[in-house]
Design an enzyme around this catalytic site. Structure first.
Site, PDB file in Angstrom:
ATOM      1  N   HIS A   9      48.460   9.999  20.458  1.00  0.00           N
ATOM      2  CA  HIS A   9      48.666  11.272  21.159  1.00  0.00           C
ATOM      3  C   HIS A   9      47.307  11.716  21.708  1.00  0.00           C
ATOM      4  O   HIS A   9      46.298  10.998  21.560  1.00  0.00           O
ATOM      5  CB  HIS A   9      49.272  12.314  20.206  1.00  0.00           C
ATOM      6  CG  HIS A   9      48.544  12.453  18.897  1.00  0.00           C
ATOM      7  ND1 HIS A   9      47.247  12.900  18.809  1.00  0.00           N
ATOM      8  CD2 HIS A   9      48.931  12.176  17.626  1.00  0.00           C
ATOM      9  CE1 HIS A   9      46.875  12.926  17.545  1.00  0.00           C
ATOM     10  NE2 HIS A   9      47.872  12.466  16.797  1.00  0.00           N
ATOM     11  N   HIS A  26      44.117  11.241  19.656  1.00  0.00           N
ATOM     12  CA  HIS A  26      43.510   9.898  19.657  1.00  0.00           C
ATOM     13  C   HIS A  26      42.761   9.658  20.978  1.00  0.00           C
ATOM     14  O   HIS A  26      41.686   9.052  20.992  1.00  0.00           O
ATOM     15  CB  HIS A  26      44.592   8.819  19.524  1.00  0.00           C
ATOM     16  CG  HIS A  26      45.351   8.858  18.233  1.00  0.00           C
ATOM     17  ND1 HIS A  26      46.658   9.253  18.155  1.00  0.00           N
ATOM     18  CD2 HIS A  26      44.967   8.557  16.965  1.00  0.00           C
ATOM     19  CE1 HIS A  26      47.069   9.183  16.901  1.00  0.00           C
ATOM     20  NE2 HIS A  26      46.075   8.761  16.156  1.00  0.00           N
ATOM     21  N   GLN A  64      47.449   2.624   2.203  1.00  0.00           N
ATOM     22  CA  GLN A  64      47.181   4.056   2.090  1.00  0.00           C
ATOM     23  C   GLN A  64      48.449   4.899   1.963  1.00  0.00           C
ATOM     24  O   GLN A  64      48.386   6.122   1.990  1.00  0.00           O
ATOM     25  CB  GLN A  64      46.308   4.541   3.253  1.00  0.00           C
ATOM     26  CG  GLN A  64      46.958   4.511   4.621  1.00  0.00           C
ATOM     27  CD  GLN A  64      45.941   4.748   5.724  1.00  0.00           C
ATOM     28  OE1 GLN A  64      45.121   3.888   6.044  1.00  0.00           O
ATOM     29  NE2 GLN A  64      45.962   5.932   6.310  1.00  0.00           N
ATOM     30  N   ASP A 108      41.652  14.990   9.910  1.00  0.00           N
ATOM     31  CA  ASP A 108      41.672  14.382   8.576  1.00  0.00           C
ATOM     32  C   ASP A 108      40.282  14.576   7.968  1.00  0.00           C
ATOM     33  O   ASP A 108      39.511  13.625   7.805  1.00  0.00           O
ATOM     34  CB  ASP A 108      42.028  12.894   8.682  1.00  0.00           C
ATOM     35  CG  ASP A 108      43.454  12.700   9.127  1.00  0.00           C
ATOM     36  OD1 ASP A 108      44.362  13.137   8.415  1.00  0.00           O
ATOM     37  OD2 ASP A 108      43.674  12.138  10.214  1.00  0.00           O
ATOM     38  N   GLN A 128      39.272  12.639   4.820  1.00  0.00           N
ATOM     39  CA  GLN A 128      39.074  11.227   5.178  1.00  0.00           C
ATOM     40  C   GLN A 128      37.706  11.046   5.850  1.00  0.00           C
ATOM     41  O   GLN A 128      36.955  10.119   5.515  1.00  0.00           O
ATOM     42  CB  GLN A 128      40.194  10.794   6.123  1.00  0.00           C
ATOM     43  CG  GLN A 128      39.927   9.490   6.877  1.00  0.00           C
ATOM     44  CD  GLN A 128      41.126   9.050   7.688  1.00  0.00           C
ATOM     45  OE1 GLN A 128      42.108   8.608   7.127  1.00  0.00           O
ATOM     46  NE2 GLN A 128      41.051   9.135   9.016  1.00  0.00           N
ATOM     47  N   VAL A 170      42.357  18.316  18.176  1.00  0.00           N
ATOM     48  CA  VAL A 170      43.023  18.694  19.433  1.00  0.00           C
ATOM     49  C   VAL A 170      44.315  19.405  19.052  1.00  0.00           C
ATOM     50  O   VAL A 170      45.072  18.934  18.194  1.00  0.00           O
ATOM     51  CB  VAL A 170      43.320  17.449  20.301  1.00  0.00           C
ATOM     52  CG1 VAL A 170      44.054  17.842  21.574  1.00  0.00           C
ATOM     53  CG2 VAL A 170      42.016  16.719  20.641  1.00  0.00           C
ATOM     54  N   SER A 184      49.434  15.601  15.652  1.00  0.00           N
ATOM     55  CA  SER A 184      49.576  14.617  14.580  1.00  0.00           C
ATOM     56  C   SER A 184      50.744  13.716  14.945  1.00  0.00           C
ATOM     57  O   SER A 184      51.746  14.196  15.505  1.00  0.00           O
ATOM     58  CB  SER A 184      49.885  15.342  13.260  1.00  0.00           C
ATOM     59  OG  SER A 184      50.450  14.435  12.331  1.00  0.00           O
ATOM     60  N   ARG A 188      52.779  12.681  12.959  1.00  0.00           N
ATOM     61  CA  ARG A 188      53.916  13.124  12.141  1.00  0.00           C
ATOM     62  C   ARG A 188      54.634  14.331  12.737  1.00  0.00           C
ATOM     63  O   ARG A 188      55.731  14.674  12.290  1.00  0.00           O
ATOM     64  CB  ARG A 188      53.465  13.422  10.709  1.00  0.00           C
ATOM     65  CG  ARG A 188      53.101  12.144   9.952  1.00  0.00           C
ATOM     66  CD  ARG A 188      52.846  12.387   8.472  1.00  0.00           C
ATOM     67  NE  ARG A 188      52.774  11.150   7.729  1.00  0.00           N
ATOM     68  CZ  ARG A 188      51.642  10.533   7.361  1.00  0.00           C
ATOM     69  NH1 ARG A 188      50.479  11.038   7.690  1.00  0.00           N
ATOM     70  NH2 ARG A 188      51.697   9.395   6.689  1.00  0.00           N
TER      71      ARG A 188
END
Ligand code: PAF
Length: 294
Positions: free
Chosen positions: A40, A43, A67, A161, A164, A187, A196, A198
């Site tokens: 999206h 990225h 993960q 994240d 992370q 973003v 995301s 998800r």
């Protein structure tokens, strides 16, 4: 033309070709953007920044089984390689000599699940680590492998994240991985929802209620700007998350030190990160924002 490669020999050949070219005008010869696909605009912002920093960009697309916990969404995680490639080749994002590395699990883990893994230590046990045991170990293990395979000068990760990103920075420092880590801002859609992969799971009603995460960050920031103490800031955030248009369940809302992810002590001052994780319907969402404790 961008090269799509699916195995490590083809990747090594494509990188070898990049290495033989004269050095271009950028700070780094090669940047890597690691993704699990379902790309999206968040990225694409990583790829755009990578483009500014390096002569060549490698985008990796790999849904890393290590993960995901046993009850998580590995099987239904959105996968759309064709759509991802179309996005990456649009807008002049990737060009000649750039590489998309999209391996299968058998390429990444030819002998099955790796026996030796990276552990994130304490940062992998708190917050996200508490709700997703082993998640950050799985992330760091694949990230280190991808760093070795792609040999970048710079690796870019999204600030969405945040835990992370902090764990990756710590691994690079602790294990002397020879590259620079760059974090790229979150973003958001125009209504504030952090992008995301998800979000694709959300129904219209859930998406509307998911906006309470960004509203909660705004409420916390106002409380911080008014000089509120850390418990008052957290209370402002939680009130929005658990209000009428709120989430279905809250995993955590915490004010943490941005690099260690330890919760800030009462009365602490200075920069802090408010981190949130909650479920809306069956979808688990995370968000975060920086604020200053006075
Ligand atoms: O952020 C992600 O998409 C993943 O955790 C990463 C860094 C690609 C590792 O699988």
């Amino acid at each position: 033309m961008t090269r799509l490669v699916a195995d490590t020999a083809a990747l090594a050949a494509a990188l070898g070709a990049q290495d033989e070219e004269p050095v271009g005008g950028h700070q780094h010869r090669r940047a890597v953007v690691m993704t699990m696909g379902a790309l999206h605009a968040g990225h694409l912002a990583l790829v755009r920044r990578a483009r500014e920093l390096a002569d060549h960009v490698v985008v990796t697309i790999f849904v890393n089984p290590l993960q995901f916990g046993p009850a998580e969404d590995l099987d239904r995680y959105p996968r759309d390689l064709e759509g991802d490639l179309a996005l990456l080749s649009g807008d002049g994002l990737l060009g000649d000599g750039d590489v998309v590395f999209a391996p299968t699990p058998a390429v990444m883990y030819p002998e099955g699940d790796p026996v030796v893994r990276v552990t994130a230590g304490r940062i992998g046990e708190v917050l996200e680590g508490g709700f997703r045991p082993g998640h950050l170990d799985g992330v760091l293990t694949v990230v280190l492998k991808l760093m070795h395979l792609t040999r970048p000068g710079v690796a870019l990760f999204g600030q969405k994240d945040a835990q992370q990103l902090a764990a990756v920075r710590r691994m690079v420092r602790d294990l002397d991985v020879p590259l620079t880590v760059v974090g790229v801002p979150i973003v958001r859609d125009s209504d504030g929802l952090a992008l995301s992969s998800r979000n694709a799971y959300l129904t219209a009603d859930e998406r509307r209620r998911a906006l309470c995460l960004s509203r909660s960050l705004a409420a916390a920031r106002s409380a911080a700007d008014e000089g509120g103490a850390s418990d008052q800031i957290l209370a402002a955030a939680v009130a929005v998350l658990t209000g009428a248009e709120g989430v279905d369940s809250l995993d955590y809302a915490a004010l943490v030190d941005p690099s260690s992810f330890e919760e800030v002590a009462p009365g602490a001052t200075g920069p802090a990160l408010l981190v949130l994780a909650a479920r809306v319907g069956a979808t688990r969402l995370i968000d975060n924002g920086e604020l200053t404790l006075r």
